[in-house]
Design a protein around this motif. Structure first.
Motif, PDB file in Angstrom:
ATOM      1  N   LEU A 241       6.525  -6.457 -14.937  1.00  0.00           N
ATOM      2  CA  LEU A 241       5.630  -6.084 -13.849  1.00  0.00           C
ATOM      3  C   LEU A 241       4.758  -7.259 -13.410  1.00  0.00           C
ATOM      4  O   LEU A 241       4.419  -8.143 -14.204  1.00  0.00           O
ATOM      5  CB  LEU A 241       4.717  -4.943 -14.303  1.00  0.00           C
ATOM      6  N   SER A 242       4.357  -7.204 -12.144  1.00  0.00           N
ATOM      7  CA  SER A 242       3.338  -8.137 -11.665  1.00  0.00           C
ATOM      8  C   SER A 242       2.008  -7.800 -12.324  1.00  0.00           C
ATOM      9  O   SER A 242       1.824  -6.708 -12.885  1.00  0.00           O
ATOM     10  CB  SER A 242       3.187  -8.022 -10.149  1.00  0.00           C
ATOM     11  N   ASP A 243       1.060  -8.709 -12.240  1.00  0.00           N
ATOM     12  CA  ASP A 243      -0.259  -8.441 -12.810  1.00  0.00           C
ATOM     13  C   ASP A 243      -0.898  -7.221 -12.156  1.00  0.00           C
ATOM     14  O   ASP A 243      -1.542  -6.407 -12.831  1.00  0.00           O
ATOM     15  CB  ASP A 243      -1.176  -9.657 -12.627  1.00  0.00           C
ATOM     16  N   GLU A 244      -0.699  -7.072 -10.830  1.00  0.00           N
ATOM     17  CA  GLU A 244      -1.292  -5.937 -10.114  1.00  0.00           C
ATOM     18  C   GLU A 244      -0.680  -4.621 -10.571  1.00  0.00           C
ATOM     19  O   GLU A 244      -1.393  -3.631 -10.791  1.00  0.00           O
ATOM     20  CB  GLU A 244      -1.094  -6.104  -8.601  1.00  0.00           C
ATOM     21  N   ALA A 245       0.640  -4.602 -10.704  1.00  0.00           N
ATOM     22  CA  ALA A 245       1.303  -3.373 -11.133  1.00  0.00           C
ATOM     23  C   ALA A 245       0.953  -3.045 -12.582  1.00  0.00           C
ATOM     24  O   ALA A 245       0.734  -1.878 -12.936  1.00  0.00           O
ATOM     25  CB  ALA A 245       2.817  -3.510 -10.968  1.00  0.00           C
ATOM     26  N   ARG A 246       0.869  -4.054 -13.427  1.00  0.00           N
ATOM     27  CA  ARG A 246       0.510  -3.821 -14.832  1.00  0.00           C
ATOM     28  C   ARG A 246      -0.908  -3.253 -14.921  1.00  0.00           C
ATOM     29  O   ARG A 246      -1.175  -2.325 -15.699  1.00  0.00           O
ATOM     30  CB  ARG A 246       0.632  -5.105 -15.631  1.00  0.00           C
ATOM     31  N   ALA A 247      -1.814  -3.788 -14.120  1.00  0.00           N
ATOM     32  CA  ALA A 247      -3.185  -3.279 -14.119  1.00  0.00           C
ATOM     33  C   ALA A 247      -3.224  -1.820 -13.690  1.00  0.00           C
ATOM     34  O   ALA A 247      -4.002  -1.020 -14.237  1.00  0.00           O
ATOM     35  CB  ALA A 247      -4.060  -4.127 -13.191  1.00  0.00           C
ATOM     36  N   PHE A 248      -2.376  -1.455 -12.737  1.00  0.00           N
ATOM     37  CA  PHE A 248      -2.333  -0.056 -12.313  1.00  0.00           C
ATOM     38  C   PHE A 248      -1.811   0.844 -13.424  1.00  0.00           C
ATOM     39  O   PHE A 248      -2.340   1.938 -13.652  1.00  0.00           O
ATOM     40  CB  PHE A 248      -1.468   0.124 -11.070  1.00  0.00           C
ATOM     41  N   VAL A 249      -0.773   0.415 -14.133  1.00  0.00           N
ATOM     42  CA  VAL A 249      -0.241   1.215 -15.239  1.00  0.00           C
ATOM     43  C   VAL A 249      -1.322   1.431 -16.294  1.00  0.00           C
ATOM     44  O   VAL A 249      -1.476   2.542 -16.827  1.00  0.00           O
ATOM     45  CB  VAL A 249       1.011   0.549 -15.843  1.00  0.00           C
TER      46      VAL A 249
END
Length: 305
Positions: A241-249
């Protein structure tokens, strides 16, 4: 509000907000959820862009678009971009969210044809000036006790020939493989069961709650609209995942952990705690196999001319 499996996730999307009281399932502090609402809608913007392009094929030149349950206005502004000749009205019951929507519209250069109306969807769409050519309702209807009455109100707010795009349901999000190497395999499936129970309690405790079979085409027809199309849109963000997607998870799982803690098995709570511990190599902060996969379904119905 714009928030089903995640709000604007958690919900099952949106429903992973922390209740005001342990058993007050009908209350959600959407103002407190602003960062998550914006985080999710921005991450999922390709899905909404694809949906808007599909709607543009069916209603190419709407004069007025209403976003019913707009939240902080991420999708409202996306609709303004997709339909550059339209006026857009964001309707929500939380003034803090509408303030964010107006600020976003200003930043994105669509403020001259963007306005907001504060209204509880259970009471209609408030002071929207004239009938809508396109009414978008994304995961907001299920927060209204009497969904059939709300749909009838949406129908009244449409111009003849106008369309309602209702985003409800789809598939719950998946973030991890079935067997993640810690805890018992199948964690997310068990979370789904607890979440469904939470969602059912939330629905039954809403003011004026009416039990409805979630046959959306039938409910749209009962509101006097003609169901014309259904389409499901995918969010597919594979590992890594991108950093943004990982942060959302991380945000989504944290909401689920906080909201559903009482209903989860102690071992599953312990597994979630490890998944959310940034120092744990098995956490979603560090593991390379985390992904994001979900599907949202849009039902379109037309008001007869």
């Amino acid at each position: 509000m714009a928030h089903d499996h995640d709000h604007e996730n958690t919900h099952r999307h949106d429903h992973a907000s922390t209740p005001r009281h342990a058993h007050d399932h009908s209350y959600m502090d959407f103002a407190d959820m602003v960062p998550m609402l914006e985080q999710e809608a921005e991450l999922f913007s390709p899905l909404y862009t694809e949906a808007a392009a599909w709607l543009r094929e069916q209603r190419p030149a709407p004069g007025l678009i209403v976003d019913a349950g707009s939240g902080p206005g991420v999708i409202s502004c996306l609709l303004a971009d997709a339909f550059p000749a339209a006026r857009v009205v964001a309707v929500d019951g939380v003034e803090t969210l509408l303030e964010r929507a107006r600020a976003r519209a200003g930043r994105l250069g669509v403020g001259d044809r963007f306005s907001t109306v504060r209204a509880d969807l259970a009471d209609g769409l408030g002071d929207v000036e004239y009938p809508a050519d396109l009414l978008w309702a994304s995961r907001s209807l299920h927060h209204v006790g009497d969904q059939g009455a709300a749909l009838a109100g949406f129908a009244r707010a449409l111009a003849p020939g106008g369309i309602l795009a209702l985003l409800e349901g789809g598939l719950p999000p998946r973030y991890l493989p079935r067997d993640i190497g810690i805890g018992r395999p199948g964690l997310q499936s068990r979370i789904d069961v607890v979440h469904d129970e939470f969602f059912d309690r939330m629905r039954t405790e809403l003011p004026g709650a009416v039990a409805e079979t979630e046959d959306w085409p039938a409910l749209l027809a009962a509101a006097g609209l003609r169901h014309t199309a259904t389409r499901t849109f995918l969010v597919d963000l594979p590992a890594p995942l991108s950093d943004e997607a990982r942060a959302f998870v991380v945000t989504a799982l944290t909401r689920l952990r906080d909201t559903l803690a009482e209903g989860l098995d102690p071992d599953d709570r312990a597994t979630l705690d490890r998944l959310l511990d940034p120092e744990d190599k098995a956490s979603v902060h560090q593991r390379p196999d985390a992904f994001l996969l979900t599907a949202h379904t849009v039902y379109v119905a037309e008001k007869p001319e």
